[in-house]
Motif scaffolding. Structure first.
Motif, PDB file in Angstrom:
ATOM      1  N   TRP A 165      60.952  57.884   6.552  1.00  0.00           N
ATOM      2  CA  TRP A 165      60.560  56.700   5.885  1.00  0.00           C
ATOM      3  C   TRP A 165      59.875  55.773   6.858  1.00  0.00           C
ATOM      4  CZ3 TRP A 165      60.973  51.583   6.756  1.00  0.00           C
ATOM      5  CH2 TRP A 165      60.959  50.633   5.485  1.00  0.00           C
ATOM      6  N   LEU A 166      59.923  55.610   7.860  1.00  0.00           N
ATOM      7  CA  LEU A 166      59.525  55.136   8.833  1.00  0.00           C
ATOM      8  C   LEU A 166      57.836  55.412   9.001  1.00  0.00           C
ATOM      9  CD1 LEU A 166      62.274  54.833  11.870  1.00  0.00           C
ATOM     10  CD2 LEU A 166      61.126  52.733  10.354  1.00  0.00           C
ATOM     11  N   VAL A 167      57.694  56.847   9.011  1.00  0.00           N
ATOM     12  CA  VAL A 167      56.523  57.146   9.276  1.00  0.00           C
ATOM     13  C   VAL A 167      55.769  56.998   7.742  1.00  0.00           C
ATOM     14  CG1 VAL A 167      54.839  59.097   9.172  1.00  0.00           C
ATOM     15  CG2 VAL A 167      56.964  59.012  10.929  1.00  0.00           C
ATOM     16  N   GLU A 168      56.136  57.137   6.897  1.00  0.00           N
ATOM     17  CA  GLU A 168      55.665  56.829   5.491  1.00  0.00           C
ATOM     18  C   GLU A 168      55.102  55.312   5.235  1.00  0.00           C
ATOM     19  OE1 GLU A 168      58.143  58.588   2.812  1.00  0.00           O
ATOM     20  OE2 GLU A 168      57.732  60.507   3.214  1.00  0.00           O
ATOM     21  N   HIS A 169      55.846  54.493   5.849  1.00  0.00           N
ATOM     22  CA  HIS A 169      55.775  52.960   5.909  1.00  0.00           C
ATOM     23  C   HIS A 169      55.111  52.466   6.987  1.00  0.00           C
ATOM     24  CE1 HIS A 169      58.821  53.680   2.530  1.00  0.00           C
ATOM     25  NE2 HIS A 169      58.146  52.526   2.006  1.00  0.00           N
ATOM     26  N   ASP A 170      54.378  53.456   7.750  1.00  0.00           N
ATOM     27  CA  ASP A 170      53.439  52.828   8.785  1.00  0.00           C
ATOM     28  C   ASP A 170      54.080  52.158  10.110  1.00  0.00           C
ATOM     29  OD1 ASP A 170      51.074  53.510   7.425  1.00  0.00           O
ATOM     30  OD2 ASP A 170      51.009  51.823   6.523  1.00  0.00           O
ATOM     31  N   PHE A 171      55.496  52.722  10.232  1.00  0.00           N
ATOM     32  CA  PHE A 171      56.166  52.539  11.492  1.00  0.00           C
ATOM     33  C   PHE A 171      55.962  53.631  12.601  1.00  0.00           C
ATOM     34  CE2 PHE A 171      58.034  49.740   8.258  1.00  0.00           C
ATOM     35  CZ  PHE A 171      58.103  48.263   8.990  1.00  0.00           C
ATOM     36  N   ASP A 172      56.397  53.493  13.614  1.00  0.00           N
ATOM     37  CA  ASP A 172      56.187  54.742  14.714  1.00  0.00           C
ATOM     38  C   ASP A 172      57.464  54.870  15.217  1.00  0.00           C
ATOM     39  OD1 ASP A 172      55.324  56.579  16.293  1.00  0.00           O
ATOM     40  OD2 ASP A 172      54.411  55.361  17.648  1.00  0.00           O
ATOM     41  N   PRO A 173      58.219  55.819  14.430  1.00  0.00           N
ATOM     42  CA  PRO A 173      59.631  56.502  15.240  1.00  0.00           C
ATOM     43  C   PRO A 173      59.337  57.048  16.246  1.00  0.00           C
ATOM     44  CG  PRO A 173      59.170  57.568  13.236  1.00  0.00           C
ATOM     45  CD  PRO A 173      58.083  56.525  13.382  1.00  0.00           C
ATOM     46  N   PHE A 174      58.274  57.702  16.990  1.00  0.00           N
ATOM     47  CA  PHE A 174      57.962  58.359  18.159  1.00  0.00           C
ATOM     48  C   PHE A 174      57.631  57.557  18.994  1.00  0.00           C
ATOM     49  CE2 PHE A 174      57.174  61.254  14.398  1.00  0.00           C
ATOM     50  CZ  PHE A 174      57.595  62.592  15.019  1.00  0.00           C
ATOM     51  N   ALA A 175      57.433  56.178  18.971  1.00  0.00           N
ATOM     52  CA  ALA A 175      57.303  55.560  20.130  1.00  0.00           C
ATOM     53  C   ALA A 175      58.525  55.261  21.208  1.00  0.00           C
ATOM     54  CB  ALA A 175      57.108  53.920  19.642  1.00  0.00           C
ATOM     55  N   PRO A 176      58.211  55.176  22.344  1.00  0.00           N
ATOM     56  CA  PRO A 176      59.192  55.383  23.305  1.00  0.00           C
ATOM     57  C   PRO A 176      60.497  54.463  23.068  1.00  0.00           C
ATOM     58  CG  PRO A 176      56.923  55.029  24.446  1.00  0.00           C
ATOM     59  CD  PRO A 176      56.721  55.029  22.900  1.00  0.00           C
ATOM     60  N   GLY A 177      61.537  55.044  23.366  1.00  0.00           N
ATOM     61  CA  GLY A 177      62.710  54.331  23.024  1.00  0.00           C
ATOM     62  C   GLY A 177      63.188  54.307  21.517  1.00  0.00           C
ATOM     63  N   CYS A 178      62.425  54.790  20.797  1.00  0.00           N
ATOM     64  CA  CYS A 178      62.836  54.562  19.225  1.00  0.00           C
ATOM     65  C   CYS A 178      63.504  55.807  18.700  1.00  0.00           C
ATOM     66  CB  CYS A 178      61.588  54.375  18.476  1.00  0.00           C
ATOM     67  SG  CYS A 178      60.912  52.551  18.865  1.00  0.00           S
ATOM     68  N   GLU A 179      63.484  55.845  17.306  1.00  0.00           N
ATOM     69  CA  GLU A 179      64.384  56.998  16.888  1.00  0.00           C
ATOM     70  C   GLU A 179      64.298  58.386  17.184  1.00  0.00           C
ATOM     71  OE1 GLU A 179      64.368  53.594  14.025  1.00  0.00           O
ATOM     72  OE2 GLU A 179      62.736  54.623  15.125  1.00  0.00           O
ATOM     73  N   VAL A 180      63.027  58.806  17.599  1.00  0.00           N
ATOM     74  CA  VAL A 180      62.738  60.223  18.057  1.00  0.00           C
ATOM     75  C   VAL A 180      63.499  60.280  19.599  1.00  0.00           C
ATOM     76  CG1 VAL A 180      61.231  62.110  18.591  1.00  0.00           C
ATOM     77  CG2 VAL A 180      61.031  60.791  16.448  1.00  0.00           C
ATOM     78  N   ASP A 181      63.120  59.384  20.087  1.00  0.00           N
ATOM     79  CA  ASP A 181      63.979  59.614  21.670  1.00  0.00           C
ATOM     80  C   ASP A 181      65.485  59.358  21.573  1.00  0.00           C
ATOM     81  OD1 ASP A 181      61.763  59.774  23.112  1.00  0.00           O
ATOM     82  OD2 ASP A 181      61.592  57.739  23.788  1.00  0.00           O
ATOM     83  N   VAL A 182      65.973  58.811  20.449  1.00  0.00           N
ATOM     84  CA  VAL A 182      67.346  58.476  20.344  1.00  0.00           C
ATOM     85  C   VAL A 182      67.658  59.984  20.105  1.00  0.00           C
ATOM     86  CG1 VAL A 182      69.237  57.913  19.028  1.00  0.00           C
ATOM     87  CG2 VAL A 182      67.582  56.307  19.772  1.00  0.00           C
ATOM     88  N   LEU A 183      67.241  60.794  19.177  1.00  0.00           N
ATOM     89  CA  LEU A 183      67.436  62.165  18.854  1.00  0.00           C
ATOM     90  C   LEU A 183      67.470  63.084  19.965  1.00  0.00           C
ATOM     91  CD1 LEU A 183      65.667  62.406  15.336  1.00  0.00           C
ATOM     92  CD2 LEU A 183      68.049  62.059  15.814  1.00  0.00           C
ATOM     93  N   ARG A 184      66.184  62.890  20.777  1.00  0.00           N
ATOM     94  CA  ARG A 184      65.989  63.947  22.037  1.00  0.00           C
ATOM     95  C   ARG A 184      67.043  63.538  22.978  1.00  0.00           C
ATOM     96  NH1 ARG A 184      59.791  62.274  22.175  1.00  0.00           N
ATOM     97  NH2 ARG A 184      58.845  63.861  20.975  1.00  0.00           N
ATOM     98  N   ALA A 185      67.906  62.418  23.081  1.00  0.00           N
ATOM     99  CA  ALA A 185      68.850  61.876  24.013  1.00  0.00           C
ATOM    100  C   ALA A 185      69.946  62.842  23.453  1.00  0.00           C
ATOM    101  CB  ALA A 185      68.997  60.675  23.884  1.00  0.00           C
ATOM    102  N   ARG A 186      70.155  63.417  22.486  1.00  0.00           N
ATOM    103  CA  ARG A 186      71.500  64.132  22.130  1.00  0.00           C
ATOM    104  C   ARG A 186      71.313  65.753  22.452  1.00  0.00           C
ATOM    105  NH1 ARG A 186      71.937  59.704  21.647  1.00  0.00           N
ATOM    106  NH2 ARG A 186      73.277  60.047  23.416  1.00  0.00           N
ATOM    107  N   MET A 187      70.129  66.113  22.955  1.00  0.00           N
ATOM    108  CA  MET A 187      69.876  67.291  23.380  1.00  0.00           C
ATOM    109  C   MET A 187      70.315  67.827  24.611  1.00  0.00           C
ATOM    110  SD  MET A 187      68.183  68.870  20.710  1.00  0.00           S
ATOM    111  CE  MET A 187      67.565  70.399  21.219  1.00  0.00           C
TER     112      MET A 187
END
Length: 248
Positions: free
Chosen positions: A226-248
């Motif tokens: 949803w964020l990508v499709e609405h021109d937000f950046d979940p891959f920015a440092p500290g955002c959603e994708v980093d939250v997911l990576r922290a669980r690895m």
């Protein structure tokens, strides 16, 4: 007044700041109605509603600054984060609001939506399969029966305003309704894991951190596309994708 500030804008809604007034425009009238009703019922500080028209709501600016912003270190004190936890507790202890909520799924509905979204994330190459699989496993802990409470529904740190160590108000109530208390606490601390203990201390009730972390994974998995499709950046440092990576 020198300018009109666009606070947020996408295809579903927009928020403008005009001096000390925020004007919200929402394509979903039901969502706007929920916001107005929730602010009138919540037993915690909320913005003053100035006027409402179809699909438009004007509210007064709150004093202070946002508790934090996703992707940026918070400059708020641990006491301010604890005050946010105490404010959430007061909301959760209030009587349930007299509506079901726009998206108040139970565990089974969340699980079905999550499985669909995980499949799309992998099939479309948005995220690696191992990252999705690991976080889907973590998210399972959130999918349990919970006693419904009056939740804000989108209690992001930048929706909580503080002045020093005091909460001056909470904005953006369109997702309010009955839900899981720990979903609110997880949304508040998303990307600010270092302040979870402060929030729990202020909340003053036993909180299972595994469930909070599960909601971090679940919310992030459901939000990335949803964020990508609405021109937000979940891959920015500290955002959603980093939250997911922290669980690895």
């Amino acid at each position: 007044m020198d300018e009109v500030e666009v606070v947020v804008a996408h295809s579903e809604r927009a928020t403008l700041r005009v001096g000390d007034v925020f004007v919200k425009v929402d394509a979903d009238q039901a969502r706007m109605d929920v916001e107005a009703k929730a602010m009138s019922l919540a037993p915690i500080p909320t913005p003053q509603m100035l006027w409402q028209r179809p699909s438009v709501l004007a509210i007064a600016a709150l004093p202070g600054t946002a508790l934090g912003r996703l992707g940026q270190p918070s400059t708020a004190s641990p006491r301010a984060w604890a005050a946010a936890g105490a404010t959430a507790r007061r909301l959760h202890d209030a009587p349930l609001p007299p509506w079901t909520g726009r998206r108040r799924q139970g565990p089974d509905e969340f699980a079905a939506e999550l499985d669909r979204e995980c499949a799309l994330l992998v099939t479309n190459g948005v995220l690696p399969a191992d990252l999705v699989s690991r976080n889907r496993h973590v998210a399972q802990a959130a999918l349990r029966a919970w006693p419904p409470v009056f939740v804000h529904g989108d209690l992001q740190a930048d929706h909580v305003f503080v002045d020093g160590d005091e909460v001056t108000g909470i904005i953006d109530w369109s997702e309010a309704g009955p839900g899981d208390a720990l979903f609110d606490l997880a949304t508040l601390t998303l990307g600010h894991e270092e302040h979870l203990d402060d929030v729990v201390a202020g909340y003053g009730r036993d909180v299972d951190p595994a469930v909070v972390r599960a909601w971090w994974s679940l919310r992030s998995l459901l939000g990335v596309r949803w964020l990508v499709e609405h021109d937000f950046d979940p891959f920015a440092p500290g955002c959603e994708v980093d939250v997911l990576r922290a669980r690895m």
